[in-house]
Design a protein around this motif. Structure first.
Motif, PDB file in Angstrom:
ATOM      1  N   GLU A 257       0.852  -1.193   0.000  1.00 47.00           N
ATOM      2  CA  GLU A 257       0.000   0.000   0.000  1.00 47.00           C
ATOM      3  C   GLU A 257       0.888   1.242   0.000  1.00 47.00           C
ATOM      4  OE1 GLU A 257      -4.149  -0.868   1.574  1.00 47.00           O
ATOM      5  OE2 GLU A 257      -2.930  -0.380   3.302  1.00 47.00           O
TER       6      GLU A 257
ATOM      7  N   ALA B   6      -0.862   6.761  -2.045  1.00 47.64           N
ATOM      8  CA  ALA B   6      -2.060   6.359  -2.802  1.00 47.64           C
ATOM      9  C   ALA B   6      -3.237   6.064  -1.887  1.00 47.64           C
ATOM     10  CB  ALA B   6      -1.740   5.124  -3.642  1.00 47.64           C
ATOM     11  N   ILE B   7      -3.028   6.093  -0.567  1.00 46.18           N
ATOM     12  CA  ILE B   7      -4.107   5.692   0.341  1.00 46.18           C
ATOM     13  C   ILE B   7      -5.024   6.875   0.628  1.00 46.18           C
ATOM     14  CG2 ILE B   7      -4.656   4.841   2.649  1.00 46.18           C
ATOM     15  CD1 ILE B   7      -2.188   3.156   2.525  1.00 46.18           C
TER      16      ILE B   7
ATOM     17  N   GLY C  80      -3.129  -2.129  -2.310  1.00 47.45           N
ATOM     18  CA  GLY C  80      -4.070  -1.187  -1.708  1.00 47.45           C
ATOM     19  C   GLY C  80      -3.661   0.238  -1.986  1.00 47.45           C
TER      20      GLY C  80
ATOM     21  N   VAL D 161      -8.125   1.851  -4.666  1.00 46.30           N
ATOM     22  CA  VAL D 161      -8.727   0.882  -5.597  1.00 46.30           C
ATOM     23  C   VAL D 161     -10.218   1.220  -5.735  1.00 46.30           C
ATOM     24  CG1 VAL D 161      -9.291  -1.546  -6.022  1.00 46.30           C
ATOM     25  CG2 VAL D 161      -7.069  -0.931  -5.013  1.00 46.30           C
TER      26      VAL D 161
ATOM     27  N   VAL E 208      -9.043  -2.639   0.119  1.00 45.89           N
ATOM     28  CA  VAL E 208      -9.834  -1.486  -0.314  1.00 45.89           C
ATOM     29  C   VAL E 208     -10.299  -0.700   0.905  1.00 45.89           C
ATOM     30  CG1 VAL E 208     -11.818  -0.798  -1.714  1.00 45.89           C
ATOM     31  CG2 VAL E 208     -10.660  -2.962  -2.202  1.00 45.89           C
TER      32      VAL E 208
HETATM   33  C1  PEP Z   1      -6.487   1.357   3.000  1.00 45.38           C
HETATM   34  O1  PEP Z   1      -6.771   2.054   3.942  1.00 45.38           O
HETATM   35  O2  PEP Z   1      -5.997   0.231   3.215  1.00 45.38           O
HETATM   36  C2  PEP Z   1      -6.739   1.856   1.657  1.00 45.38           C
HETATM   37  C3  PEP Z   1      -6.185   1.247   0.657  1.00 45.38           C
HETATM   38  O3  PEP Z   1      -7.549   2.959   1.540  1.00 45.38           O
HETATM   39  P1  PEP Z   1      -8.149   3.602   0.180  1.00 45.38           P
HETATM   40  O4  PEP Z   1      -8.656   2.463  -0.668  1.00 45.38           O
HETATM   41  O5  PEP Z   1      -9.228   4.503   0.627  1.00 45.38           O
HETATM   42  O6  PEP Z   1      -7.008   4.298  -0.496  1.00 45.38           O
END
Ligand code: PEP
Length: 253
Positions: A167, A171-172, A211, A214, A233
């Motif tokens: 992750e 990108a989160i 992650g 997505v 996700v």
């Molecule tokens: C997460 O919190 O693990 C995550 C991937 O969040 P998001 O899909 O909102 O970026």
């Protein structure tokens, strides 16, 4: 060797008990009968039992977002992996970037959590990933390899209960997504690193989830990469209208 695709929803600190139960029922109805994918839900601790009751019989797996690194004791406010197991939890998420970066979790702390969670017979989904500045400085793979080093404490018989989620922190929850090529590069490096730590067979069988923002529109392409075995996700797992199509994007082997 094919690895069963995993689609996991991290509900973070969202939803009321009523909404969590309703969403769990909707996910259960959507997933029921599918054997080509695994579906895991990670609700807040206080909703675990309600979600458990609402996914019963559907094949959806109950996960927890965190645990403490001791079996029991004077740790006010913390939750033992043994308590989670006792409640029907099968998987625990460890090292999510929000816990590393907002709550200051270190690899040393995560080592304790990993060891005790595996001893409690939980599966562990270890999250790894670089920050934006680490990527810009070309340190992505170094960071990820360092975060994976705690896997050297996994015993042979525990290997089938370990997975990794790549992750990228940038990108989160940002709407930015790693390109499929960026994800594939990191996932391949994760598998190579795990091969060095735990052996080739462990690496070949390891589920490595992606992650980071997505959504229904990008899930299929990310999941088509050879080393991307699933999706973790966040935001899009909070509505069945978004999570349903992501579940449906899991490839059929
Ligand atoms: C997460 O919190 O693990 C995550 C991937 O969040 P998001 O899909 O909102 O970026």
């Amino acid at each position: 060797m094919t690895r069963t695709p995993v689609i996991a929803g991290n509900w973070k600190m969202h939803l009321t008990r009523r909404k969590a139960s309703a969403l769990a029922r909707a996910v259960a109805a959507h997933h029921a009968g599918a054997v080509h994918r695994r579906c895991i839900l990670f609700p807040a601790f206080v909703h675990l039992d309600h979600v458990r009751r609402n996914i019963r019989g559907s094949g959806v797996v109950l996960g927890a977002q965190n645990c403490w690194g001791k079996k029991e004791g004077a740790f006010t406010g913390e939750i033992s992996p043994y308590m989670l197991r006792d409640m029907g939890v099968e998987v625990v998420l460890l090292g999510h970037s929000e816990r590393r970066h907002i709550l200051g979790e270190t690899d040393a702390l995560l080592t304790d959590k990993l060891k005790v969670a595996l001893r409690a017979k939980l599966e562990v989904l270890l999250c790894v990933g670089e920050t934006r500045s680490e990527r810009e400085e070309g340190r992505t793979l170094d960071v990820v390899k360092r975060q994976l080093r705690i896997l050297r404490f996994v015993k042979d018989h525990q290997i089938p209960r370990v997975g990794v989620a790549y992750e990228p922190v940038w990108a989160i929850g940002t709407g930015l997504t790693a390109t499929p090529a960026q994800a594939q590069e990191a996932h391949a490096a994760i598998r190579e690193t795990v091969a060095r730590i735990l052996g080739d067979e462990a690496a070949e069988n390891l589920p490595v989830l992606y992650g980071g923002s997505v959504k229904p529109g990008n899930a299929a392409e990310l999941l088509s990469q050879p080393d991307v075995d699933g999706a973790l996700v966040g935001g899009a797992s909070l509505s069945i209208d978004q999570f349903g199509p992501i579940l449906d994007a899991a490839p059929i082997a």
